[in-house]
Design a protein around this motif. Structure first.
Motif, PDB file in Angstrom:
ATOM      1  N   UNK A  11     -20.873  10.680   3.436  1.00 13.28           N
ATOM      2  CA  UNK A  11     -21.945  11.535   2.930  1.00 13.28           C
ATOM      3  C   UNK A  11     -23.283  11.135   3.504  1.00 13.28           C
ATOM      4  N   UNK A  12     -23.997  12.176   3.894  1.00 12.81           N
ATOM      5  CA  UNK A  12     -25.325  11.920   4.422  1.00 12.81           C
ATOM      6  C   UNK A  12     -26.261  11.661   3.270  1.00 12.81           C
ATOM      7  N   UNK A  17     -34.800  18.526   2.583  1.00 13.72           N
ATOM      8  CA  UNK A  17     -34.416  19.913   2.817  1.00 13.72           C
ATOM      9  C   UNK A  17     -33.139  20.264   2.073  1.00 13.72           C
ATOM     10  N   UNK A  18     -32.203  19.278   1.924  1.00 12.34           N
ATOM     11  CA  UNK A  18     -30.980  19.551   1.187  1.00 12.34           C
ATOM     12  C   UNK A  18     -31.288  19.787  -0.277  1.00 12.34           C
ATOM     13  N   UNK A  19     -32.160  18.963  -0.817  1.00 14.40           N
ATOM     14  CA  UNK A  19     -32.527  19.143  -2.221  1.00 14.40           C
ATOM     15  C   UNK A  19     -33.155  20.512  -2.453  1.00 14.40           C
ATOM     16  N   UNK A  20     -33.983  20.889  -1.520  1.00 17.11           N
ATOM     17  CA  UNK A  20     -34.644  22.189  -1.636  1.00 17.11           C
ATOM     18  C   UNK A  20     -33.613  23.325  -1.586  1.00 17.11           C
ATOM     19  N   UNK A  21     -32.686  23.172  -0.623  1.00 20.91           N
ATOM     20  CA  UNK A  21     -31.641  24.189  -0.488  1.00 20.91           C
ATOM     21  C   UNK A  21     -30.825  24.256  -1.772  1.00 20.91           C
ATOM     22  N   UNK A  22     -30.587  23.075  -2.351  1.00 26.25           N
ATOM     23  CA  UNK A  22     -29.780  23.027  -3.556  1.00 26.25           C
ATOM     24  C   UNK A  22     -30.474  23.763  -4.706  1.00 26.25           C
ATOM     25  N   UNK A  23     -31.767  23.520  -4.857  1.00 27.69           N
ATOM     26  CA  UNK A  23     -32.451  24.205  -5.968  1.00 27.69           C
ATOM     27  C   UNK A  23     -32.563  25.701  -5.696  1.00 27.69           C
ATOM     28  N   UNK A  24     -32.660  26.029  -4.408  1.00 22.64           N
ATOM     29  CA  UNK A  24     -32.715  27.460  -4.093  1.00 22.64           C
ATOM     30  C   UNK A  24     -31.356  28.122  -4.366  1.00 22.64           C
ATOM     31  N   UNK A  25     -30.284  27.391  -4.056  1.00 28.66           N
ATOM     32  CA  UNK A  25     -28.944  27.917  -4.335  1.00 28.66           C
ATOM     33  C   UNK A  25     -28.793  28.167  -5.838  1.00 28.66           C
ATOM     34  N   UNK A  26     -29.377  27.238  -6.609  1.00 28.26           N
ATOM     35  CA  UNK A  26     -29.325  27.385  -8.073  1.00 28.26           C
ATOM     36  C   UNK A  26     -29.969  28.711  -8.504  1.00 28.26           C
ATOM     37  N   UNK A  27     -31.080  29.027  -7.835  1.00 30.37           N
ATOM     38  CA  UNK A  27     -31.765  30.292  -8.140  1.00 30.37           C
ATOM     39  C   UNK A  27     -30.854  31.478  -7.829  1.00 30.37           C
ATOM     40  N   UNK A  28     -30.153  31.372  -6.681  1.00 26.02           N
ATOM     41  CA  UNK A  28     -29.247  32.468  -6.293  1.00 26.02           C
ATOM     42  C   UNK A  28     -28.178  32.671  -7.376  1.00 26.02           C
TER      43      UNK A  28
ATOM     44  N   UNK B   1     -35.348  13.263  -6.345  1.00 23.01           N
ATOM     45  CA  UNK B   1     -34.544  14.028  -7.292  1.00 23.01           C
ATOM     46  C   UNK B   1     -33.754  13.088  -8.170  1.00 23.01           C
ATOM     47  N   UNK B 186     -30.053  35.479   2.552  1.00 21.71           N
ATOM     48  CA  UNK B 186     -29.666  34.296   1.780  1.00 21.71           C
ATOM     49  C   UNK B 186     -29.810  33.034   2.627  1.00 21.71           C
ATOM     50  N   UNK B 189     -33.278  32.035   3.139  1.00 17.76           N
ATOM     51  CA  UNK B 189     -33.781  31.424   1.913  1.00 17.76           C
ATOM     52  C   UNK B 189     -33.324  29.980   1.795  1.00 17.76           C
ATOM     53  N   UNK B 190     -31.999  29.796   1.989  1.00 15.39           N
ATOM     54  CA  UNK B 190     -31.468  28.437   1.873  1.00 15.39           C
ATOM     55  C   UNK B 190     -31.973  27.562   3.012  1.00 15.39           C
ATOM     56  N   UNK B 307     -22.942  23.302  -5.226  1.00 17.48           N
ATOM     57  CA  UNK B 307     -24.069  22.419  -5.499  1.00 17.48           C
ATOM     58  C   UNK B 307     -23.683  20.954  -5.297  1.00 17.48           C
ATOM     59  N   UNK B 310     -20.912  17.872  -0.208  1.00 15.27           N
ATOM     60  CA  UNK B 310     -21.323  16.578   0.362  1.00 15.27           C
ATOM     61  C   UNK B 310     -22.556  16.684   1.242  1.00 15.27           C
ATOM     62  N   UNK B 312     -25.544  19.561   3.444  1.00 16.97           N
ATOM     63  CA  UNK B 312     -26.211  20.842   3.428  1.00 16.97           C
ATOM     64  C   UNK B 312     -25.305  21.943   3.973  1.00 16.97           C
ATOM     65  N   UNK B 315     -23.042  23.009   1.239  1.00 22.22           N
ATOM     66  CA  UNK B 315     -23.826  23.776   0.260  1.00 22.22           C
ATOM     67  C   UNK B 315     -24.046  25.199   0.735  1.00 22.22           C
ATOM     68  N   UNK B 319     -22.433  28.379  -1.017  1.00 24.34           N
ATOM     69  CA  UNK B 319     -23.346  29.326  -1.658  1.00 24.34           C
ATOM     70  C   UNK B 319     -23.180  30.719  -1.071  1.00 24.34           C
ATOM     71  N   UNK B 375     -19.075  13.924  -2.320  1.00 23.42           N
ATOM     72  CA  UNK B 375     -19.388  12.509  -2.081  1.00 23.42           C
ATOM     73  C   UNK B 375     -18.892  11.612  -3.212  1.00 23.42           C
TER      74      UNK B 375
END
Lengths: 604, 393
Positions: A11-12, A17-28, B1, B186, B189-190, B307, B310, B312, B315, B319, B375
């Motif tokens: 795992x990286x 940017x991943x965290x941001x993508x994750x929260x954006x996915x949550x919005x979706x 986070x 999408x 956005x992501x 979510x 492992x 991006x 993800x 998604x 992960x």
């Protein structure tokens, strides 16, 4: 399980940017969830709150209510001979949606049904899924149509057109009157909707019509029934059969008899009734002009009504029986021992002259009746007085409908109370002027004399039976009142027998082998209040055998044309030949010569 | 986070089961689909020769193919698929073009969306959805901010989606083209594009599709029919109107399984796009809410898995596939309940038809794939329990 294709990745490290993508996915995902919530609410709205509305819509789209017609009851005569009967026919409907190549198909249908060209094509609508093509079709015709449809479907299938049934057949009943015009106004007819419109058909409609059944059918989009979902099905209940007191044999005799009169005198109209005096049963009722209930297209609306019940006429001399009964009952005169001065044919009363057809001097009451002297009856009337004359007229049932059959528009006739009478009335009413009576009233009055003084109610309905033959209701004779004593009735009968004696006015009404009691009547017709010369109603009313009357027969001939108009030569002979045949039909025993022999003699 | 990590730690146990849950939901929906299809196709037995068996057999075969592809996609590491994604995309594009080749392409109602393979009609646009998702993930997951070529992967994506959308519009499949466009948005956005860009792009795209719809006479009338539905019950909005009648007349408890009236050819396409109203008519509100609930759980479980991916790439793939299935479901349900204009979207897992089913099951496979690679910090430590370290579901 380490497949060569599958190497777990290290795992990286989570970067920004991943965290941001994750929260954006949550919005979706939140938006998607919101969408499902909206759908759920919409489903609640459609399926819960608007359920009724859509259910109603669905029902109107899917289901068809089919009415199953009941079989209308028969009308039969007293011997169960059908006078009106129903038989199965078919209605055919066209489903416009399933008709392919309408121009050709409809034209062929027109030919097949014998319709006018283009008459159908003009009315053809593609959206009309049950257009009524024809009704009253026979089985044979239906088979032809079915064969036609089959052939069409085969052709369309060949041409790769949608081939669905386009004709639907429904059972239906048609009414037929086997006796044709005989007794037609009495039996009546049906209107366009199959309801009784006149006669017995109308009066007994509730019993005859039965209860229609119904069927709820669900159809698919092509109009084909989905058999699995057949809902409510109520079988129709057939109508009851109504038996009449009418005797079709006697009716036939009367019809033939008046046909003869019609041929001989070509009158404006004829009315004839045969009645059993003891029970009031109507055995025959006929009229001219009449109509054939089976041929609707030839009807003349003026001939449809039952004139024996609806048309009051001035009776003329036949009404004298009422006056006679009155004076004899009141014992003002005796039949043979009270001479009346007949003034040699001209009697002035109230400043107006009254004439006899022949001048007479002193006559006994019997002779007055025999000769039908107007002056004699005027004097009887004067002796009887206004109130008593009115009383007897009412007692004999004049001035009120007989109530024989409801819903026929029966007339009460015209009989004014004495306070409305003119000074002359007391001399005119005793001989049958200034009043109007219906034929049924007249024959009932005569029946009272034949029936020992009892007035009966005329009856036509004998009983009502259900289709299985069980009697549901039976009607018995109704005696309304005693009008005159038995002795008076006998005296009047004896006077009426004299009328038919060789010297009487009704000599030609005599029937060999039977004592006939009767009275002639020749009434001048009044037009706009004045009596008109040359327009007469010639009538004869009588019963036989006089000793024990079996039937009363009345014949009224309206305006006989030609030289003969007196009842003595128009109605009386008709009474004779109709009456003799009725006597035979009723199996009456002649006094001396067998009835059969009479006919041979007369034919010579 | 920090909070999110803490949350992950707390939800380890739920995580463990999300894979099973996803499969369970997918299988439940599939079973409902089989039952509904049996009922909705029953009318063919009444009408024509025994078409029920052939229709059901076909569907069973597609389910088998779908489950097999699900297995395949769950076993091949998605990173390997990502490496192949350019080639897969070209393959997808090629297949789409094949639809127009006479003899291979299969035209229905004037739109060429299908390829005919051995009696089966395959809709390549369904599979291309996965390929384009993989491709977008590949080019957009590592887009660096402030790089000179920051715009370049977005530009590539734009060109790609433009090609696909144009092809789909030409083939007459407006619904799918809209879906492709939504996938593009999408990914933007992501991929981290600024929010101020998203809405204009989304708006202009939808506007574009609407204009195209208005330009195509057949679509225009449908769209206009939707805007004024109650005035045109016999005509263009007939289908939606019949759909509402089916749903509404079913009420709370429904007419009973197999008793649908509307399937008697009143409601066209009752085995494919309009199968949901038949279910609603036969089984009532409880069943429709249950199914909507199942879809929601599917989306949430799949979302959960995405979510916890492992990386991006995982993800993004997760998604996008989840959203594709979710949007398609919403589009179908929106159409049959009269909320959206009539577009042909099949109901995932339930409608008759193979391509979409296989796409959905492939997506399930990929989601399981992502789930298996979650992960270690999201797992219960199996070593502690003495078992061997393995990749478990």
């Amino acid at each position: 399980m380490n497949s060569p294709l599958f190497q777990p990745v290290v795992p990286k490290k989570n970067n920004l940017s991943t965290d941001r993508a994750r929260s954006r996915a949550l919005v979706v995902f939140a938006f998607l969830s919101l969408g499902f919530t909206v759908i759920s609410l919409r489903l609640l709205q459609i399926q819960l709150f608007e359920h009724e509305k859509y259910l109603e819509l669905a029902t109107t789209v899917h289901t068809v209510r089919k009415v199953l017609p009941p079989k209308r009851g028969y009308i039969v005569d007293c011997k169960n001979v059908p006078l009106a009967q129903s038989f199965l026919t078919y209605k055919v409907r066209l489903d416009g949606m399933n008709v392919q190549e309408p121009a050709i198909t409809i034209q062929e249908l027109e030919e097949l049904l014998g319709l006018e060209k283009n008459s159908l094509l003009q009315n053809f609508r593609r959206m009309d899924r049950s257009y009524l093509l024809a009704k009253g079709l026979s089985e044979e015709k239906v088979q032809k149509l079915e064969a036609f449809e089959k052939e069409k479907l085969r052709q369309w299938k060949k041409k790769r057109l949608p081939a669905e049934h386009f004709l639907t057949f429904e059972e239906d009943y048609s009414r037929i009157y086997p006796c044709g015009r005989e007794a037609a106004p009495l039996i009546g007819y049906l209107d366009e909707n199959g309801k009784g419109a006149a006669g017995v058909e109308k009066a007994m409609n509730e019993w005859l019509e039965g209860t229609p059944g119904e069927e709820w059918i669900e159809k698919d989009v092509f109009g084909k029934e989905i058999a699995a979902y057949r809902g409510l099905e109520v079988k129709p209940v057939d109508g009851c059969n109504v038996s009449l007191t009418l005797d079709s044999v006697i009716q036939h005799i009367v019809e033939e008899g008046i046909d003869r009169v019609e041929k001989e005198f070509s009158p404006n109209g004829i009315m004839a009734i045969v009645m059993n005096p003891k029970t009031g049963e109507i055995l025959a009722m006929a009229q001219r002009p009449s109509f054939d209930p089976n041929r609707r297209e030839k009807w003349n609306i003026a001939f449809l009504k039952n004139k024996n019940l609806t048309d009051p006429v001035e009776p003329g001399s036949i009404f004298k029986i009422v006056t006679l009964s009155g004076v004899l009952e009141e014992k003002i005169f005796s039949l043979d021992n009270s001479p009346i001065n007949c003034e040699n044919g001209a009697f002035f009363y109230g400043g107006k002259p009254l004439h006899d057809s022949h001048p007479y001097g002193m006559l006994s009451v019997r002779e007055v009746v025999m000769k039908s002297s107007n002056i004699g009856f005027a004097k009887m009337g004067l002796e009887l007085g206004e109130n008593r004359l009115y009383h007897y007229a009412r007692a004999f049932g004049f001035g009120e409908p007989t109530g024989m059959l409801l819903g026929q528009g029966e007339s009460p006739g015209i009989l004014y109370p004495p306070r409305l009478w003119s000074k002359l009335s007391i001399t005119r009413i005793p001989m049958g002027q200034e009043i109007a009576v219906t034929p049924i009233q007249m024959i009932r009055a005569m029946a009272a004399i034949a029936n020992h003084g009892y007035l009966v109610k005329p009856m036509i309905i004998k009983d009502i039976r259900n289709p299985q033959g069980k009697i549901l209701r039976s009607f018995s004779p109704v005696i309304i009142r005693r009008v005159i004593s038995e002795r008076t009735a006998k005296l009047v009968t004896s006077a009426l027998v004299s009328v038919v004696s060789p010297k009487g006015t009704g000599a030609k009404a005599a029937i060999m082998g039977f004592t006939v009691a009767g009275k002639t009547g020749t009434a001048q017709k009044a037009v706009h209040g004045n009596y008109v010369k040359g327009k007469y109603i010639s009538s004869f009313i009588g019963f036989l055998p006089a000793e024990d009357p079996e039937f009363v027969l009345m014949i009224m001939v309206d305006e006989p044309h030609g030289t003969q108009y007196y009842a003595a030569s128009v109605a009386a002979p008709a009474f004779s030949y109709i009456g003799s045949e009725i006597a035979q039909a009723l199996n009456l025993t002649p006094k001396c010569v067998p009835a059969q022999a009479i006919r041979i003699e007369t034919e010579k | 986070m920090q909070e999110l990590d803490l949350f992950y730690q707390k939800t380890k146990k739920i995580n463990q089961f999300s894979g099973y849950l996803l499969v369970a939901i997918a299988l439940t929906l599939l079973s409902i689909g089989i039952v509904a299809l049996f009922s909705a196709s029953g009318k063919f037995v009444l009408e024509k020769e025994s078409q029920i068996s052939s229709l059901m057999l076909r569907q069973f075969l597609w389910i088998a193919i779908g489950l097999f592809s699900c297995l395949i996609f769950s076993l091949i590491d998605y990173h390997k698929l990502l490496q192949l994604s350019s080639w897969l995309l070209i393959l997808g594009f090629f297949l789409l073009i094949l639809c127009f080749v006479p003899g291979i392409g299969h035209k229905v109602h004037g739109s060429s969306r299908w390829i005919s393979v051995g009696g089966f009609n395959v809709e390549p646009s369904e599979f291309s959805k996965i390929f384009i998702s993989l491709f977008f993930t590949r080019i957009l997951s590592n887009a660096k901010k402030k790089s000179l070529f920051y715009m370049s992967p977005f530009f590539t994506a734009f060109v790609t989606v433009g090609l696909f959308v144009s092809l789909l519009i030409i083939s007459g499949d407006l619904g799918s083209s809209l879906l492709y466009f939504m996938v593009f948005v999408l990914f933007l956005y992501l991929g981290g594009i600024s929010l101020k860009w998203i809405l204009p792009i989304l708006g202009s795209g939808i506007l574009f599709v609407f204009i195209v719809a208005l330009l195509m006479p057949e679509r225009r009338s449908r769209l206009l029919a939707f805007l004024a539905m109650d005035q045109d019950k016999e005509g263009k909005s007939y289908q939606v109107w019949q759909s509402l009648i089916a749903l509404g007349s079913g009420g709370i408890s429904g007419l009973g399984l197999g008793n649908s009236r509307q399937k008697m050819f009143y409601l066209p396409e009752s085995t494919t796009d309009f199968i949901f109203p038949i279910i609603g008519e036969e089984l009532g509100l409880w069943a429709t809410l249950l199914i909507v609930g199942l879809y929601l759980s599917f989306i949430l479980t799949a979302g959960w898995i995405s979510l916890f991916a492992p990386d991006k790439e995982g993800l993004m793939i997760g998604t996008s596939l989840t959203s594709l299935i979710g949007m398609q479901t919403l589009a179908n349900l929106g159409v049959v309940t009269g909320l959206l204009p009539n577009k042909g979207f099949p109901l995932p897992f339930i409608s008759y038809g193979g391509s979409n089913l296989v796409f959905c099951l492939m997506s399930v496979g990929l989601l399981l794939n992502i789930h298996r690679q979650r992960p270690p910090e999201f797992r219960i430590k199996v070593e502690e329990k003495g078992a061997q370290r393995s990749i478990n579901l």
